[in-house]
Design a protein around this motif. Structure first.
Motif, PDB file in Angstrom:
ATOM      1  N   GLY A   1       0.832  -1.199   0.000  1.00 52.34           N
ATOM      2  CA  GLY A   1       0.000   0.000   0.000  1.00 52.34           C
ATOM      3  C   GLY A   1       0.867   1.250   0.000  1.00 52.34           C
ATOM      4  O   GLY A   1       2.059   1.189  -0.314  1.00 52.34           O
ATOM      5  N   GLU A   2       0.272   2.386   0.335  1.00 53.39           N
ATOM      6  CA  GLU A   2       1.030   3.639   0.335  1.00 53.39           C
ATOM      7  C   GLU A   2       1.717   3.858   1.677  1.00 53.39           C
ATOM      8  O   GLU A   2       2.942   3.871   1.794  1.00 53.39           O
ATOM      9  CB  GLU A   2       0.091   4.802   0.004  1.00 53.39           C
ATOM     10  N   GLN A   3       0.919   4.034   2.692  1.00 47.79           N
ATOM     11  CA  GLN A   3       1.433   4.284   4.045  1.00 47.79           C
ATOM     12  C   GLN A   3       0.296   3.972   5.009  1.00 47.79           C
ATOM     13  O   GLN A   3      -0.878   3.953   4.615  1.00 47.79           O
ATOM     14  CB  GLN A   3       1.849   5.744   4.190  1.00 47.79           C
ATOM     15  N   PRO A   4       0.632   3.726   6.292  1.00 48.04           N
ATOM     16  CA  PRO A   4      -0.453   3.454   7.245  1.00 48.04           C
ATOM     17  C   PRO A   4      -1.386   4.654   7.358  1.00 48.04           C
ATOM     18  O   PRO A   4      -0.976   5.795   7.161  1.00 48.04           O
ATOM     19  CB  PRO A   4       0.272   3.206   8.570  1.00 48.04           C
TER      20      PRO A   4
ATOM     21  N   GLN B   1      -5.896   4.668  11.724  1.00 47.95           N
ATOM     22  CA  GLN B   1      -6.128   3.482  12.572  1.00 47.95           C
ATOM     23  C   GLN B   1      -4.928   2.546  12.595  1.00 47.95           C
ATOM     24  O   GLN B   1      -4.613   1.940  13.627  1.00 47.95           O
ATOM     25  CB  GLN B   1      -7.365   2.725  12.089  1.00 47.95           C
ATOM     26  N   GLU B   2      -4.263   2.435  11.449  1.00 47.42           N
ATOM     27  CA  GLU B   2      -3.088   1.574  11.370  1.00 47.42           C
ATOM     28  C   GLU B   2      -1.966   2.113  12.253  1.00 47.42           C
ATOM     29  O   GLU B   2      -1.235   1.350  12.900  1.00 47.42           O
ATOM     30  CB  GLU B   2      -2.600   1.481   9.920  1.00 47.42           C
ATOM     31  N   ASP B   3      -1.832   3.439  12.274  1.00 51.39           N
ATOM     32  CA  ASP B   3      -0.807   4.094  13.092  1.00 51.39           C
ATOM     33  C   ASP B   3      -0.997   3.760  14.572  1.00 51.39           C
ATOM     34  O   ASP B   3      -0.042   3.542  15.310  1.00 51.39           O
ATOM     35  CB  ASP B   3      -0.895   5.612  12.879  1.00 51.39           C
TER      36      ASP B   3
ATOM     37  N   PRO C   1      -0.862  -2.994   9.287  1.00 50.25           N
ATOM     38  CA  PRO C   1      -1.286  -2.412   8.005  1.00 50.25           C
ATOM     39  C   PRO C   1      -2.706  -2.807   7.618  1.00 50.25           C
ATOM     40  O   PRO C   1      -3.179  -3.899   7.976  1.00 50.25           O
ATOM     41  CB  PRO C   1      -0.279  -3.006   7.009  1.00 50.25           C
ATOM     42  N   PHE C   2      -3.365  -1.935   6.905  1.00 47.71           N
ATOM     43  CA  PHE C   2      -4.678  -2.201   6.290  1.00 47.71           C
ATOM     44  C   PHE C   2      -5.705  -2.827   7.238  1.00 47.71           C
ATOM     45  O   PHE C   2      -6.215  -3.918   6.990  1.00 47.71           O
ATOM     46  CB  PHE C   2      -4.513  -3.079   5.026  1.00 47.71           C
ATOM     47  N   ILE C   3      -5.989  -2.122   8.310  1.00 49.50           N
ATOM     48  CA  ILE C   3      -7.053  -2.576   9.220  1.00 49.50           C
ATOM     49  C   ILE C   3      -8.203  -1.567   9.290  1.00 49.50           C
ATOM     50  O   ILE C   3      -9.240  -1.850   9.872  1.00 49.50           O
ATOM     51  CB  ILE C   3      -6.526  -2.829  10.656  1.00 49.50           C
TER      52      ILE C   3
ATOM     53  N   THR D   1       2.087  -4.991   3.295  1.00 48.07           N
ATOM     54  CA  THR D   1       2.963  -3.931   3.806  1.00 48.07           C
ATOM     55  C   THR D   1       2.656  -2.607   3.109  1.00 48.07           C
ATOM     56  O   THR D   1       1.682  -2.497   2.366  1.00 48.07           O
ATOM     57  CB  THR D   1       4.445  -4.344   3.663  1.00 48.07           C
ATOM     58  N   ASN D   2       3.464  -1.618   3.361  1.00 47.45           N
ATOM     59  CA  ASN D   2       3.308  -0.294   2.757  1.00 47.45           C
ATOM     60  C   ASN D   2       4.631   0.225   2.225  1.00 47.45           C
ATOM     61  O   ASN D   2       5.698  -0.144   2.745  1.00 47.45           O
ATOM     62  CB  ASN D   2       2.761   0.694   3.797  1.00 47.45           C
ATOM     63  N   ALA D   3       4.568   1.116   1.225  1.00 46.66           N
ATOM     64  CA  ALA D   3       5.777   1.735   0.677  1.00 46.66           C
ATOM     65  C   ALA D   3       6.463   2.580   1.746  1.00 46.66           C
ATOM     66  O   ALA D   3       7.688   2.617   1.837  1.00 46.66           O
ATOM     67  CB  ALA D   3       5.418   2.599  -0.529  1.00 46.66           C
TER      68      ALA D   3
ATOM     69  N   VAL E   1      -5.357  -0.352  -8.468  1.00 48.91           N
ATOM     70  CA  VAL E   1      -5.707   0.883  -7.742  1.00 48.91           C
ATOM     71  C   VAL E   1      -5.488   0.708  -6.239  1.00 48.91           C
ATOM     72  O   VAL E   1      -5.399  -0.409  -5.736  1.00 48.91           O
ATOM     73  CB  VAL E   1      -7.188   1.283  -7.955  1.00 48.91           C
ATOM     74  N   HIS E   2      -5.441   1.829  -5.541  1.00 47.50           N
ATOM     75  CA  HIS E   2      -5.444   1.800  -4.083  1.00 47.50           C
ATOM     76  C   HIS E   2      -6.903   1.698  -3.619  1.00 47.50           C
ATOM     77  O   HIS E   2      -7.768   2.369  -4.180  1.00 47.50           O
ATOM     78  CB  HIS E   2      -4.812   3.089  -3.542  1.00 47.50           C
ATOM     79  N   PRO E   3      -7.175   0.861  -2.617  1.00 44.39           N
ATOM     80  CA  PRO E   3      -8.571   0.736  -2.160  1.00 44.39           C
ATOM     81  C   PRO E   3      -9.211   2.064  -1.739  1.00 44.39           C
ATOM     82  O   PRO E   3     -10.423   2.251  -1.911  1.00 44.39           O
ATOM     83  CB  PRO E   3      -8.491  -0.226  -0.968  1.00 44.39           C
TER      84      PRO E   3
HETATM   85  N1  URA Z   1      -3.753   2.794   3.283  1.00 51.06           N
HETATM   86  C1  URA Z   1      -2.566   2.232   2.972  1.00 51.06           C
HETATM   87  O1  URA Z   1      -1.981   2.487   1.933  1.00 51.06           O
HETATM   88  N2  URA Z   1      -2.041   1.384   3.833  1.00 51.06           N
HETATM   89  C2  URA Z   1      -2.615   1.048   4.982  1.00 51.06           C
HETATM   90  O2  URA Z   1      -2.028   0.247   5.716  1.00 51.06           O
HETATM   91  C3  URA Z   1      -3.859   1.633   5.290  1.00 51.06           C
HETATM   92  C4  URA Z   1      -4.407   2.513   4.429  1.00 51.06           C
END
Ligand code: URA
Ligand code: SF4
Length: 209
Positions: free
Chosen positions: A56-59, A62-64, A69-71, A95-97, A177-179
């Motif tokens: 993904g891109e970054q947390p 909520q992920e932070d 990741p991605f919760i 994971t994330n970039a 795409v990114h969700p």
């Molecule tokens: N978007 C992202 O790209 N990564 C995550 O972990 C959550 C949202």
């Protein structure tokens, strides 16, 4: 700049030889400014022998807080697409970039801010370690930031989407795409269409791994 010595200190460190060691090392990373306002490093999750890595891109917010990741909301769209395609998330590495949440405070809320090229480059150190340790058959880039981190060059989603790209030593890449992009679409008709296209990309993932 204060950043350079940190970057040098990190890159001269021995490379971690397991995901657990990499996660521990990344929890102290200060190679770009994003560590400071964030709660914690959100490292990748999943088995070291996963056949596929999702990037993904970054947390997000909520992920932070959770350190996973991605919760959050984007994670729900991601989980639905995996479920539809019949992909077991527990067998994938997610994971994330960029591994720290970048945000702008707005009142009590923290608004997602896009990581810049320097931050993506700094954090590629960790993504490359994850790739080397896991050596998956497929790396799925979710969105443009992930695609540029995975491919090492800028691509547009429209041009790169849904085609398998050969990387190194038996690893291929797939850009989609990114969700969050689907969540931001204004009307239900477009959202449904984009959800179906995203689900189709996940079906291609299952065929490939
Ligand atoms: N978007 C992202 O790209 N990564 C995550 O972990 C959550 C949202
Ligand atoms: Fe290190 Fe990445 Fe966090 Fe920057 S975003 S401090 S490079 S882990």
């Amino acid at each position: 700049m204060a950043r350079e010595p940190d970057l040098m200190a990190r890159t001269s460190d021995a490379r971690p030889t397991s995901i657990a060691a990499a996660r521990e090392a990344a929890s102290h990373c200060r190679a770009c400014p994003l560590w400071e306002p964030a709660t914690q490093t959100v490292f990748g999750r999943g088995p070291e022998d996963a056949p596929v890595i999702f990037v993904g891109e970054q947390p997000g917010d909520q992920e932070d807080i959770a350190g996973e990741p991605f919760i959050g909301p984007a994670g729900k769209v991601f989980d639905a697409a995996l479920g539809e395609a019949g992909i077991d998330r527990s067998r994938a590495y997610v994971t994330n970039a960029v591994k720290h949440f970048k945000f702008a405070p707005r009142g009590k809320r923290r608004i997602h801010a896009k990581p810049n090229g320097g931050e993506v480059r700094a954090c590629r150190w960790w993504l490359d370690i994850e790739r080397e340790l896991i050596r998956p058959k497929l790396i799925v880039a979710l969105g443009a930031t992930a695609a540029s981190a995975v491919l090492g060059k800028t691509v547009t989603i429209r041009d790169a989407r849904s085609t398998l790209i050969d990387l190194d030593e038996g690893t291929r890449a797939l850009v989609t795409v990114h969700p969050s992009y689907i969540l931001r679409l204004p009307d239900k008709v477009t959202q449904d269409r984009e959800r179906r296209a995203f689900h189709a990309d996940m079906a291609l993932v299952l065929q490939t791994v």
